[in-house]
Design a protein around this motif. Structure first.
Motif, PDB file in Angstrom:
ATOM      1  N   LYS A  92      51.569  55.559  19.020  1.00 13.78           N
ATOM      2  CA  LYS A  92      51.219  54.426  19.875  1.00 13.78           C
ATOM      3  C   LYS A  92      50.212  53.529  19.160  1.00 13.78           C
ATOM      4  O   LYS A  92      49.107  53.961  18.823  1.00 13.78           O
ATOM      5  N   LEU A  93      50.619  52.259  18.964  1.00 13.35           N
ATOM      6  CA  LEU A  93      49.825  51.324  18.176  1.00 13.35           C
ATOM      7  C   LEU A  93      49.697  49.996  18.917  1.00 13.35           C
ATOM      8  O   LEU A  93      50.591  49.595  19.653  1.00 13.35           O
ATOM      9  N   ILE A  94      48.589  49.300  18.703  1.00 13.52           N
ATOM     10  CA  ILE A  94      48.372  47.991  19.318  1.00 13.52           C
ATOM     11  C   ILE A  94      47.802  47.025  18.280  1.00 13.52           C
ATOM     12  O   ILE A  94      46.848  47.352  17.568  1.00 13.52           O
ATOM     13  N   ALA A  95      48.406  45.839  18.200  1.00  9.32           N
ATOM     14  CA  ALA A  95      47.914  44.781  17.317  1.00  9.32           C
ATOM     15  C   ALA A  95      47.175  43.752  18.166  1.00  9.32           C
ATOM     16  O   ALA A  95      47.731  43.230  19.128  1.00  9.32           O
ATOM     17  N   HIS A  96      45.917  43.480  17.831  1.00 10.23           N
ATOM     18  CA  HIS A  96      45.157  42.471  18.567  1.00 10.23           C
ATOM     19  C   HIS A  96      44.209  41.760  17.609  1.00 10.23           C
ATOM     20  O   HIS A  96      44.061  42.148  16.444  1.00 10.23           O
ATOM     21  N   CYS A  97      43.565  40.701  18.101  1.00 12.59           N
ATOM     22  CA  CYS A  97      42.738  39.861  17.238  1.00 12.59           C
ATOM     23  C   CYS A  97      41.239  40.103  17.379  1.00 12.59           C
ATOM     24  O   CYS A  97      40.437  39.431  16.718  1.00 12.59           O
ATOM     25  N   GLU A  98      40.839  41.009  18.237  1.00  7.92           N
ATOM     26  CA  GLU A  98      39.416  41.298  18.410  1.00  7.92           C
ATOM     27  C   GLU A  98      38.828  41.883  17.113  1.00  7.92           C
ATOM     28  O   GLU A  98      39.511  42.586  16.362  1.00  7.92           O
ATOM     29  N   ASP A  99      37.577  41.553  16.863  1.00  5.44           N
ATOM     30  CA  ASP A  99      36.900  42.016  15.645  1.00  5.44           C
ATOM     31  C   ASP A  99      36.398  43.447  15.839  1.00  5.44           C
ATOM     32  O   ASP A  99      35.210  43.700  16.072  1.00  5.44           O
ATOM     33  N   THR A 100      37.316  44.379  15.761  1.00  9.22           N
ATOM     34  CA  THR A 100      37.002  45.798  15.900  1.00  9.22           C
ATOM     35  C   THR A 100      37.658  46.543  14.738  1.00  9.22           C
ATOM     36  O   THR A 100      38.556  46.012  14.072  1.00  9.22           O
ATOM     37  N   PRO A 101      37.237  47.766  14.459  1.00 14.55           N
ATOM     38  CA  PRO A 101      37.859  48.518  13.361  1.00 14.55           C
ATOM     39  C   PRO A 101      39.361  48.693  13.580  1.00 14.55           C
ATOM     40  O   PRO A 101      39.808  49.012  14.686  1.00 14.55           O
ATOM     41  N   LYS A 102      40.120  48.466  12.524  1.00 17.25           N
ATOM     42  CA  LYS A 102      41.585  48.602  12.583  1.00 17.25           C
ATOM     43  C   LYS A 102      42.069  49.269  11.301  1.00 17.25           C
ATOM     44  O   LYS A 102      41.431  49.169  10.249  1.00 17.25           O
ATOM     45  N   ASP A 130      42.088  53.697  25.706  1.00 15.14           N
ATOM     46  CA  ASP A 130      41.918  54.872  26.572  1.00 15.14           C
ATOM     47  C   ASP A 130      43.221  55.663  26.717  1.00 15.14           C
ATOM     48  O   ASP A 130      43.195  56.877  26.960  1.00 15.14           O
ATOM     49  N   LYS A 131      44.347  54.966  26.573  1.00 12.67           N
ATOM     50  CA  LYS A 131      45.663  55.612  26.697  1.00 12.67           C
ATOM     51  C   LYS A 131      46.184  56.140  25.358  1.00 12.67           C
ATOM     52  O   LYS A 131      47.312  56.608  25.260  1.00 12.67           O
ATOM     53  N   GLY A 132      45.344  56.050  24.314  1.00 14.69           N
ATOM     54  CA  GLY A 132      45.724  56.642  23.036  1.00 14.69           C
ATOM     55  C   GLY A 132      46.359  55.707  22.036  1.00 14.69           C
ATOM     56  O   GLY A 132      46.859  56.153  21.002  1.00 14.69           O
ATOM     57  N   PHE A 133      46.337  54.391  22.291  1.00 18.61           N
ATOM     58  CA  PHE A 133      46.876  53.429  21.334  1.00 18.61           C
ATOM     59  C   PHE A 133      45.840  53.147  20.254  1.00 18.61           C
ATOM     60  O   PHE A 133      44.670  52.886  20.552  1.00 18.61           O
ATOM     61  N   LYS A 134      46.273  53.179  19.006  1.00 14.21           N
ATOM     62  CA  LYS A 134      45.390  52.900  17.879  1.00 14.21           C
ATOM     63  C   LYS A 134      45.518  51.436  17.459  1.00 14.21           C
ATOM     64  O   LYS A 134      46.620  50.894  17.385  1.00 14.21           O
ATOM     65  N   ALA A 135      44.377  50.816  17.153  1.00 17.16           N
ATOM     66  CA  ALA A 135      44.370  49.410  16.746  1.00 17.16           C
ATOM     67  C   ALA A 135      44.859  49.271  15.309  1.00 17.16           C
ATOM     68  O   ALA A 135      44.458  50.036  14.420  1.00 17.16           O
ATOM     69  N   ILE A 136      45.731  48.289  15.088  1.00 14.29           N
ATOM     70  CA  ILE A 136      46.287  48.069  13.747  1.00 14.29           C
ATOM     71  C   ILE A 136      46.094  46.620  13.310  1.00 14.29           C
ATOM     72  O   ILE A 136      45.973  45.712  14.123  1.00 14.29           O
ATOM     73  N   SER A 137      46.093  46.442  12.000  1.00 16.46           N
ATOM     74  CA  SER A 137      46.072  45.117  11.388  1.00 16.46           C
ATOM     75  C   SER A 137      47.430  44.861  10.753  1.00 16.46           C
ATOM     76  O   SER A 137      47.977  45.730  10.062  1.00 16.46           O
ATOM     77  N   LEU A 138      47.972  43.663  10.995  1.00 20.17           N
ATOM     78  CA  LEU A 138      49.274  43.299  10.432  1.00 20.17           C
ATOM     79  C   LEU A 138      49.154  42.350   9.250  1.00 20.17           C
ATOM     80  O   LEU A 138      50.072  42.236   8.446  1.00 20.17           O
ATOM     81  N   SER A 139      48.015  41.656   9.163  1.00 17.59           N
ATOM     82  CA  SER A 139      47.846  40.650   8.110  1.00 17.59           C
ATOM     83  C   SER A 139      46.386  40.236   8.041  1.00 17.59           C
ATOM     84  O   SER A 139      45.625  40.428   8.994  1.00 17.59           O
ATOM     85  N   GLU A 140      46.002  39.616   6.927  1.00 18.41           N
ATOM     86  CA  GLU A 140      44.673  39.033   6.823  1.00 18.41           C
ATOM     87  C   GLU A 140      44.596  37.741   7.625  1.00 18.41           C
ATOM     88  O   GLU A 140      43.513  37.278   7.978  1.00 18.41           O
ATOM     89  N   SER A 141      45.756  37.141   7.910  1.00 18.57           N
ATOM     90  CA  SER A 141      45.820  35.899   8.673  1.00 18.57           C
ATOM     91  C   SER A 141      46.012  36.191  10.153  1.00 18.57           C
ATOM     92  O   SER A 141      46.454  37.273  10.536  1.00 18.57           O
ATOM     93  N   ARG A 142      45.696  35.214  10.991  1.00 18.79           N
ATOM     94  CA  ARG A 142      46.003  35.321  12.421  1.00 18.79           C
ATOM     95  C   ARG A 142      47.447  34.856  12.603  1.00 18.79           C
ATOM     96  O   ARG A 142      47.807  33.734  12.238  1.00 18.79           O
TER      97      ARG A 142
END
Length: 233
Positions: free
Chosen positions: A160-170, A201-213
């Motif tokens: 379970k993975l989630i891509a988002h733009c918040e400045d958090t560890p990914k 909280d549901k177990g999704f890990k934050a991921i980065s897809l690119s250096e760009s938005r």
């Protein structure tokens, strides 16, 4: 090679009675004649080829001469993605993801979603057209529009993975790809902070897809390409 589609046959069928919609395409649009050799899939991995016995615009019939069965991909990619405000951009994602290779898509309704209704039948036609154009025999599963809360509360057995733009560890997606993956892609306004917290909280890990938005549809396609590339290496 031109590929046609009809869901109502399997590997044991010897005479395929084609649906009226596809019959019209065969007869009126492409002007296929009786005796022509044609290829047709049921979207479930079965490719049949044979001779056109009838080219009636509402009920073409194909006499099957050869059957090929393609096993399902052992890997599974499920992308849950918020439909974009511009419908053509989301349809572009559906088309290209099908061409590259995806098994399941869930349109996602989020707090910042600008499109809150979808035309499921239209999206299904986009997937079908892309499957035929790319000569694939597996039609991706398209789910109905689902709320973020309901989706993240459902039982998900894959990574379970989630891509988002918040400045958090990914972590990079390429470092977390498993045999089976579920990836969340947010709307143009990104996931809300509450949604990101809920996903974590549901177990999704934050991921980065690119250096760009990336735009929503671009992010979805990058995720699809990355997963498929790793599985083919």
């Amino acid at each position: 090679m031109q590929l046609f589609y009809d869901s109502d046959f399997d590997e044991n069928t010897r005479l395929i009675k084609v649906s009226p919609e596809e019959s019209r395409h065969i007869s009126k649009v492409l002007r296929k004649q009786v005796g022509d050799y044609v290829y047709i899939t049921n979207g479930k991995g079965v490719l049949a080829s044979g001779t056109l016995k009838s080219n009636h615009p509402k009920k073409c019939e194909i006499e099957v001469e050869k059957i090929q069965v393609t096993l399902s991909n052992p890997s599974h990619l499920h992308i849950a993605i918020a439909p974009t405000k511009a419908n053509d951009r989301f349809e572009w994602f559906l088309e290209k993801a099908t061409e590259i290779g995806i098994q399941e898509i869930t349109p996602l309704l989020c707090e910042h979603s600008e499109r809150k209704k979808i035309k499921w039948e239209r999206y299904q036609k986009v997937l079908l057209s892309a499957m035929k154009q790319s000569l694939k025999t597996h039609l991706p599963k398209l789910n109905q529009l689902t709320s973020f809360k309901d989706f993240t509360s459902s039982e998900i057995k894959s990574s379970k993975l989630i891509a988002h733009c918040e400045d958090t560890p990914k972590e990079k997606l390429s470092q977390l790809v498993k045999q089976s993956n579920t990836i969340l892609i947010g709307p143009e306004g990104d996931f809300s902070r509450d949604e990101i917290k809920r996903a974590n909280d549901k177990g999704f890990k934050a991921i980065s897809l690119s250096e760009s938005r990336l735009r929503t549809e671009t992010a979805g396609l990058v995720a699809c390409h990355t997963v498929n590339l790793i599985h083919t290496l």
